[in-house]
Motif scaffolding. Structure first.
Motif, mmCIF file in Angstrom:
data_model
loop_
_atom_site.group_PDB
_atom_site.id
_atom_site.type_symbol
_atom_site.label_atom_id
_atom_site.label_comp_id
_atom_site.label_asym_id
_atom_site.label_seq_id
_atom_site.Cartn_x
_atom_site.Cartn_y
_atom_site.Cartn_z
ATOM 1 N N GLN A 202 -29.555 23.197 -7.089
ATOM 2 C CA GLN A 202 -29.639 22.717 -8.463
ATOM 3 C C GLN A 202 -29.844 23.871 -9.431
ATOM 4 O OE1 GLN A 202 -28.523 20.282 -10.100
ATOM 5 N NE2 GLN A 202 -29.963 18.632 -9.604
ATOM 6 N N THR A 203 -30.597 24.880 -8.987
ATOM 7 C CA THR A 203 -30.809 26.064 -9.827
ATOM 8 C C THR A 203 -29.506 26.794 -10.096
ATOM 9 O OG1 THR A 203 -33.038 26.338 -8.921
ATOM 10 C CG2 THR A 203 -32.042 28.260 -9.997
ATOM 11 N N ARG A 205 -26.606 25.459 -10.068
ATOM 12 C CA ARG A 205 -25.841 24.582 -10.953
ATOM 13 C C ARG A 205 -26.203 24.819 -12.419
ATOM 14 N NH1 ARG A 205 -22.027 20.071 -11.263
ATOM 15 N NH2 ARG A 205 -21.808 20.117 -13.519
ATOM 16 N N LYS A 206 -27.479 24.860 -12.702
ATOM 17 C CA LYS A 206 -27.923 25.052 -14.086
ATOM 18 C C LYS A 206 -27.492 26.416 -14.615
ATOM 19 C CE LYS A 206 -31.925 21.978 -13.663
ATOM 20 N NZ LYS A 206 -33.416 21.902 -13.611
ATOM 21 N N ASP A 209 -23.730 26.254 -15.284
ATOM 22 C CA ASP A 209 -23.449 25.455 -16.478
ATOM 23 C C ASP A 209 -23.675 26.283 -17.739
ATOM 24 O OD1 ASP A 209 -22.705 23.203 -15.092
ATOM 25 O OD2 ASP A 209 -24.551 22.091 -15.463
ATOM 26 N N TYR A 210 -24.801 27.011 -17.775
ATOM 27 C CA TYR A 210 -25.140 27.818 -18.947
ATOM 28 C C TYR A 210 -24.078 28.901 -19.184
ATOM 29 C CZ TYR A 210 -27.647 31.148 -21.888
ATOM 30 O OH TYR A 210 -28.000 32.009 -22.902
ATOM 31 N N ALA A 264 -24.864 17.994 -14.117
ATOM 32 C CA ALA A 264 -26.118 18.348 -13.456
ATOM 33 C C ALA A 264 -27.096 17.186 -13.463
ATOM 34 C CB ALA A 264 -26.743 19.561 -14.148
ATOM 35 N N SER A 265 -27.035 16.320 -14.477
ATOM 36 C CA SER A 265 -28.012 15.248 -14.595
ATOM 37 C C SER A 265 -27.899 14.240 -13.467
ATOM 38 C CB SER A 265 -27.848 14.536 -15.934
ATOM 39 O OG SER A 265 -26.564 13.953 -16.021
#
Length: 279
Positions: A202-203, A205-206, A209-210, A264-265
């Motif tokens: 998940q990290t 992914r974030k 995304d950024y 991501a949500s």
């Protein structure tokens, strides 16, 4: 009769998992371009051997490619009078059989030849996929050549995306975070992936995304990227466990039974294998 080397070509198409139709002249009467028993192989882009050229062959090519496009699996027989209707002056009659001999497969582009990729390829090679497996490191590929898997050693993995057909499945799991990011940007820019997954947590992914938003990609663009990948019910981190999980997700996609996670949500909360351990 011409001795066309179609058997070896068929074996190679089978090895690569490339769908094709075998066209055979099953009956001829009078004057015809080729005799009964003559064969040719037709793929989406190619034609091997010949049944004599002319409009008869043109019609056979179109029929065969329509079968490939529609995913038809049943053979069919067509009869042609080689007169004015076909624009041929032979004046005879020919019947041709069109037989799909390599089943249609989904095209998967797999980037990275690490532990998870190696485990995954063995599973996917038993499923209706033809796989283009890409890595910069020749030594990482196994010596075993699996049916339907084409190994590509490339100094420019990102550039390889330009050569992939529309509607491909993409899996990004290289040993390099920056390379993963560049691959993601290129795949998203194409806007034609049937499935696009990236191994990671998940990290990761974030972070991606950024960085991708900084490059101008929208939320809708990023929603096409699946990360973490795999079925949420499978939480193990062993390469084989992840491989089975990812294979299950891919099966659900081509069977159209899975509503893909978007953004991501909605991604799963579990932490998947990091790039370091997946390499």
């Amino acid at each position: 009769m011409f001795k066309d080397n179609w058997i070896q070509i068929l074996a190679e198409l089978e090895r690569k998992g490339e769908p094709c139709v075998l066209v055979t002249v099953v009956e001829h009467k009078g004057s015809t371009p080729r005799d009964s028993g003559t064969k040719m192989l037709v793929t989406e882009q190619g034609c091997y051997a010949t049944i004599g050229g002319g409009h008869l062959e043109y019609k056979a090519l179109k029929l065969a490619r329509d079968m490939l496009l529609n995913g038809e699996q049943q053979m069919k027989v067509e009869r042609f009078n080689l007169g004015a209707s076909l624009g041929q002056c032979c004046g005879g009659m020919a019947s041709i059989m069109l037989e799909p001999v390599v089943r249609a497969r989904h095209h998967l582009v797999l980037f990275g030849a690490g532990h998870v990729a190696k485990a995954l390829v063995h599973i996917l090679a038993t499923l209706p996929f033809r796989i283009t497996w890409i890595d910069e490191r020749a030594a990482e590929f196994p010596l075993e050549q699996l049916s339907g898997v084409t190994q590509v050693i490339s100094d420019d993995p990102v550039g390889e995306i330009n050569h992939q057909p529309p509607g491909s499945f993409y899996l990004v799991m290289t040993h390099n975070h920056q390379l993963d990011l560049e691959l993601c940007a290129k795949i998203l820019k194409r806007q034609d992936a049937r499935y696009f997954g990236v191994i990671g947590s998940q990290t990761k992914r974030k972070r991606f995304d950024y960085k991708l938003k900084e490059r101008g990609f929208s939320e809708a663009d990023l929603a096409q990227m699946i990360c973490p990948i795999g079925l949420s019910q499978v939480v193990g981190k062993h390469p084989a466990e992840i491989a089975v999980s990812v294979a299950g997700e891919l099966i659900s996609v081509y069977q159209q039974t899975l509503v893909l996670r978007t953004g991501a949500s909605e991604a799963t909360e579990r932490e998947k294998l990091t790039v370091t351990s997946s390499a």
